[in-house]
Design a protein around this motif. Structure first.
Motif, PDB file in Angstrom:
ATOM      1  N   MET A 184      19.236  59.132  31.521  1.00  0.00           N
ATOM      2  CA  MET A 184      18.101  57.770  30.325  1.00  0.00           C
ATOM      3  C   MET A 184      17.962  56.712  31.361  1.00  0.00           C
ATOM      4  O   MET A 184      16.886  56.017  30.988  1.00  0.00           O
ATOM      5  CB  MET A 184      20.120  57.328  30.116  1.00  0.00           C
ATOM      6  N   THR A 185      18.094  56.461  32.842  1.00  0.00           N
ATOM      7  CA  THR A 185      17.351  55.369  33.664  1.00  0.00           C
ATOM      8  C   THR A 185      15.592  56.611  33.596  1.00  0.00           C
ATOM      9  O   THR A 185      15.020  55.582  33.523  1.00  0.00           O
ATOM     10  CB  THR A 185      17.699  54.828  34.989  1.00  0.00           C
ATOM     11  N   ARG A 186      16.188  57.494  33.502  1.00  0.00           N
ATOM     12  CA  ARG A 186      14.734  58.375  34.049  1.00  0.00           C
ATOM     13  C   ARG A 186      13.740  58.041  32.499  1.00  0.00           C
ATOM     14  O   ARG A 186      12.379  57.801  33.013  1.00  0.00           O
ATOM     15  CB  ARG A 186      14.771  59.844  34.326  1.00  0.00           C
ATOM     16  N   LEU A 187      14.190  57.899  31.617  1.00  0.00           N
ATOM     17  CA  LEU A 187      13.985  58.080  30.329  1.00  0.00           C
ATOM     18  C   LEU A 187      13.262  56.115  29.936  1.00  0.00           C
ATOM     19  O   LEU A 187      12.280  56.382  29.155  1.00  0.00           O
ATOM     20  CB  LEU A 187      14.813  58.027  29.141  1.00  0.00           C
ATOM     21  N   MET A 188      14.237  55.600  30.380  1.00  0.00           N
ATOM     22  CA  MET A 188      14.000  54.471  30.192  1.00  0.00           C
ATOM     23  C   MET A 188      12.572  54.093  30.497  1.00  0.00           C
ATOM     24  O   MET A 188      11.823  53.019  30.215  1.00  0.00           O
ATOM     25  CB  MET A 188      14.738  53.205  30.194  1.00  0.00           C
ATOM     26  N   ASP A 189      12.358  54.111  31.846  1.00  0.00           N
ATOM     27  CA  ASP A 189      11.415  54.092  32.565  1.00  0.00           C
ATOM     28  C   ASP A 189      10.597  54.685  32.587  1.00  0.00           C
ATOM     29  O   ASP A 189       9.064  54.264  32.734  1.00  0.00           O
ATOM     30  CB  ASP A 189      11.915  54.826  34.245  1.00  0.00           C
ATOM     31  N   ASN A 190      10.239  55.967  31.837  1.00  0.00           N
ATOM     32  CA  ASN A 190       8.699  56.702  31.600  1.00  0.00           C
ATOM     33  C   ASN A 190       8.241  55.566  29.978  1.00  0.00           C
ATOM     34  O   ASN A 190       7.231  55.246  29.948  1.00  0.00           O
ATOM     35  CB  ASN A 190       9.312  57.586  31.798  1.00  0.00           C
ATOM     36  N   ILE A 191       9.892  55.452  29.469  1.00  0.00           N
ATOM     37  CA  ILE A 191       8.863  54.594  28.111  1.00  0.00           C
ATOM     38  C   ILE A 191       8.605  53.517  27.900  1.00  0.00           C
ATOM     39  O   ILE A 191       7.585  52.957  27.538  1.00  0.00           O
ATOM     40  CB  ILE A 191       9.855  54.516  27.140  1.00  0.00           C
ATOM     41  N   ALA A 192       9.365  52.415  29.716  1.00  0.00           N
ATOM     42  CA  ALA A 192       8.505  51.405  29.794  1.00  0.00           C
ATOM     43  C   ALA A 192       7.258  51.370  30.171  1.00  0.00           C
ATOM     44  O   ALA A 192       6.270  50.411  30.097  1.00  0.00           O
ATOM     45  CB  ALA A 192       9.292  50.825  31.010  1.00  0.00           C
TER      46      ALA A 192
END
Length: 95
Positions: free
Chosen positions: A32-40
């Motif tokens: 989830m952290t990876r996904l959120m960082d990529n999205i941001a």
């Protein structure tokens, strides 16, 4: 869901929808952290009119200095407590 929603945003929503902050494994939190960082980092455009409303808190990520949400008595962090944020056009209220 907007027609042009990026696949990572859809994946993140499906991953967390209906879950509580204490229900994730360490591997899931890392994903989830990876996904959120990529999205941001991608700076996708989004319709701000979709934000206002009551949103259930489904994941807690530490802030840049390791801080989290400050929850004091009588609102301790128990697995059965549901936490929400109410977003307005220019405000956020933690419930």
């Amino acid at each position: 869901r907007p027609v042009d929603e990026p696949a990572e945003v859809t994946h993140l929503f499906e991953f967390v929808n209906g879950r509580r902050p204490n229900e994730y494994t360490t591997d899931e939190m890392d994903e989830m952290t990876r996904l959120m960082d990529n999205i941001a980092d991608s700076k996708y455009t989004w319709n701000r009119d979709l934000l206002p409303g009551k949103w259930m808190l489904v994941y807690l990520q530490s802030g840049p200095d390791g801080g989290g949400i400050d929850r004091r008595i009588p609102f301790p962090e128990f697995p059965f407590n549901s936490n929400y944020q109410v977003f307005g056009k220019d405000s956020v209220t933690n419930i």
